[in-house]
Design a protein around this motif. Structure first.
Motif, PDB file in Angstrom:
ATOM      1  N   LEU A  11       0.541  -1.135   0.037  1.00 40.89           N
ATOM      2  CA  LEU A  11      -0.136  -0.057   0.291  1.00 40.89           C
ATOM      3  C   LEU A  11       0.890   1.187   0.109  1.00 40.89           C
ATOM      4  N   GLY A  15       0.606   3.946  -2.992  1.00 39.09           N
ATOM      5  CA  GLY A  15       0.671   5.344  -2.788  1.00 39.09           C
ATOM      6  C   GLY A  15       1.685   6.264  -3.261  1.00 39.09           C
ATOM      7  N   LEU A  18       1.251   6.582  -7.065  1.00 39.45           N
ATOM      8  CA  LEU A  18       0.366   7.569  -7.527  1.00 39.45           C
ATOM      9  C   LEU A  18       0.640   8.928  -7.112  1.00 39.45           C
ATOM     10  N   LEU A  26      -5.073  13.143  -7.424  1.00 45.54           N
ATOM     11  CA  LEU A  26      -4.744  11.780  -6.735  1.00 45.54           C
ATOM     12  C   LEU A  26      -4.336  11.733  -5.229  1.00 45.54           C
ATOM     13  N   ILE A  28      -5.795  12.661  -2.992  1.00 46.00           N
ATOM     14  CA  ILE A  28      -6.884  12.204  -2.147  1.00 46.00           C
ATOM     15  C   ILE A  28      -6.865  10.815  -2.059  1.00 46.00           C
ATOM     16  N   TYR A  29      -6.248  10.056  -3.108  1.00 41.54           N
ATOM     17  CA  TYR A  29      -6.068   8.723  -2.961  1.00 41.54           C
ATOM     18  C   TYR A  29      -4.777   8.171  -2.207  1.00 41.54           C
ATOM     19  N   ALA A  30      -3.631   8.839  -2.827  1.00 40.21           N
ATOM     20  CA  ALA A  30      -2.496   8.524  -2.374  1.00 40.21           C
ATOM     21  C   ALA A  30      -1.975   8.639  -0.869  1.00 40.21           C
ATOM     22  N   PRO A  32      -4.106   8.416   1.898  1.00 38.56           N
ATOM     23  CA  PRO A  32      -4.818   7.363   2.601  1.00 38.56           C
ATOM     24  C   PRO A  32      -4.142   5.932   2.653  1.00 38.56           C
ATOM     25  N   LEU A  33      -3.517   5.668   1.418  1.00 40.50           N
ATOM     26  CA  LEU A  33      -3.071   4.476   1.107  1.00 40.50           C
ATOM     27  C   LEU A  33      -1.753   4.362   1.868  1.00 40.50           C
TER      28      LEU A  33
END
Length: 55
Positions: A11, A15, A18, A26, A28-30, A32-33
């Motif tokens: 993970l 992250g 990304l 991105l 927003i996604y990277a 939290p990962l």
């Protein structure tokens, strides 16, 4: 290597991959990962300690 460490490293790596490609969107996604990956590694032995206390 424990499963939590493998997933955590995966993970974090995902992250980190990304993050530079779509920095403003991105993010927003990277983030939290990466945070979930770090948490998995930090708390990997917690369930073993809990079971030892209950016995």
């Amino acid at each position: 290597m424990k499963s939590q460490v493998k997933w955590g490293l995966g993970l974090i790596l995902l992250g980190a991959i990304l993050l530079p490609f779509g920095f403003p969107f991105l993010l927003i996604y990277a983030v939290p990962l990466i945070l979930i990956g770090i948490a998995l590694i930090i708390f990997r032995n917690r369930e073993d300690r809990i079971e030892q206390v209950q016995e």
